[in-house]
Design an enzyme around this catalytic site. Structure first.
Site, PDB file in Angstrom:
ATOM      1  N   ALA A  43       0.822  -1.205   0.000  1.00 57.22           N
ATOM      2  CA  ALA A  43       0.000   0.000   0.000  1.00 57.22           C
ATOM      3  C   ALA A  43       0.856   1.256   0.000  1.00 57.22           C
ATOM      4  CB  ALA A  43      -0.932  -0.013   1.214  1.00 57.22           C
ATOM      5  N   GLU A 139       5.714  -9.164   1.651  1.00 54.27           N
ATOM      6  CA  GLU A 139       4.799  -9.264   2.793  1.00 54.27           C
ATOM      7  C   GLU A 139       3.548 -10.081   2.468  1.00 54.27           C
ATOM      8  OE1 GLU A 139       5.820  -5.418   5.594  1.00 54.27           O
ATOM      9  OE2 GLU A 139       4.097  -5.264   4.254  1.00 54.27           O
ATOM     10  N   ALA A 243       8.904   3.776   5.925  1.00 58.49           N
ATOM     11  CA  ALA A 243       8.402   3.819   4.544  1.00 58.49           C
ATOM     12  C   ALA A 243       9.230   4.675   3.595  1.00 58.49           C
ATOM     13  CB  ALA A 243       6.945   4.256   4.490  1.00 58.49           C
ATOM     14  N   ASP A 246       9.891   2.470   0.695  1.00 55.78           N
ATOM     15  CA  ASP A 246       8.705   2.291  -0.143  1.00 55.78           C
ATOM     16  C   ASP A 246       8.439   3.528  -0.996  1.00 55.78           C
ATOM     17  OD1 ASP A 246       8.273  -0.235   0.952  1.00 55.78           O
ATOM     18  OD2 ASP A 246       7.068   0.574   2.589  1.00 55.78           O
TER      19      ASP A 246
END
Length: 297
Positions: A43, A139, A243, A246
């Site tokens: 996400a 994940e 993050a 990410d």
């Protein structure tokens, strides 16, 4: 032209405790703040890519709980298409995060609904086939990550894999990976090499291109047939590094699918990651395209 990116990955609710110093084993400390923030590596990468200007779709699962409702809404608020984000019985995934005053973090992930995504369905495969790139992480169960990479390879779609949480990578996954984006610790775990350049060279025996992220030191890019080169990161004061990787991967995917050369794409991704670490939270800290362009200007 707007690029199209599909993310096959996790959604977690981040349960974040902010402390002066992380507790040692057996120690109890008092935190100064607690937050629940939508996250998960999949996400997070989807939000980063959408805010950077791509059309992004998410394949994964949330639970039939309040966290699932909130995470779906957060993705949609950032412009991510969630038509193929499944809702399953039981709890959503969670990540239990401790962030210290130096911006460092320690994380425990409980997969929850993510663990139910063991294979693709026909709609997932068709969506992957429409994309310019497929973003993958670890994940979700490894079986579906391998299946997703294969589906992309068969359809001529670029695959970008973040090998986190790090684990041994099966040959069939490596064979279907175009770009591997580990951090320096993951690169060491995968190769046994502590020097990032040596680790990158070892990884090039298995994949054609590698970007090793080095935190505040920037990143190292390696491609077969050329010497690795280090790209520095902007100097900033980190508040929360959750993050950042990410953000880097999501924005890098956008830049590459827009046709930017790798040096320019790495500059984009580094600027975005530097912006993200200056704010608390995971998806909430990710910059929009205008902020990335302003930082580079």
């Amino acid at each position: 032209m707007t690029s199209s990116i599909v993310v096959l990955g996790s959604t977690n609710m981040d349960l974040v405790a902010y402390v002066a110093k992380a507790p040692a084993r057996g120690e109890t400390v008092t935190g100064r703040e607690f937050r629940t923030v939508p996250g998960g590596k999949g996400a997070n990468q989807a939000v980063a890519a959408a805010r950077a200007g791509a059309e992004v779709s998410m394949i994964g699962a949330v639970g039939a709980d309040d966290f699932g409702v909130r995470m779906r809404a957060a993705l949609e608020h950032s412009g991510v298409d969630t038509d193929l984000l499944r809702t399953v019985e039981g709890a959503s995934g969670t990540a239990h995060i401790v962030v210290d005053d130096e911006g460092g973090n320690a994380i425990v992930v409980v997969p929850g609904a993510n663990g139910t995504v063991t294979s693709l369905d026909h709609g997932d495969e068709a969506l992957i086939g429409t994309a310019d790139a497929l973003l993958l992480q670890l994940e979700l169960p490894l079986s579906v990550v391998v299946e997703g990479a294969r589906a992309a390879r068969e359809r001529g779609v670029r695959t970008i894999l973040t090998p986190s949480p790090v684990q041994p990578l099966p040959p069939e996954l490596l064979a279907a990976t175009d770009l591997l984006v580990p951090n320096e610790h993951e690169a060491t775990a995968l190769t046994g090499e502590t020097d990032p350049a040596a680790a990158a060279k070892a990884l090039l025996q298995q994949v054609p291109e590698v970007v090793v992220t080095l935190g505040a030191a920037g990143c190292l890019h390696a491609v077969r047939g050329a010497e690795p080169r280090t790209v520095p990161a902007p100097r900033v004061r980190a508040v929360d590094t959750t993050a950042a990787g990410d953000t880097f991967a999501g924005v890098l995917a956008v830049a590459l699918t827009e046709g930017r050369p790798m040096p320019e794409a790495l500059a984009w991704a580094s600027a975005a990651a530097a912006l993200s670490v200056q704010h608390e939270g995971a998806s909430t800290s990710m910059p929009y395209r205008a902020a990335i362009e302003a930082a580079l200007a």
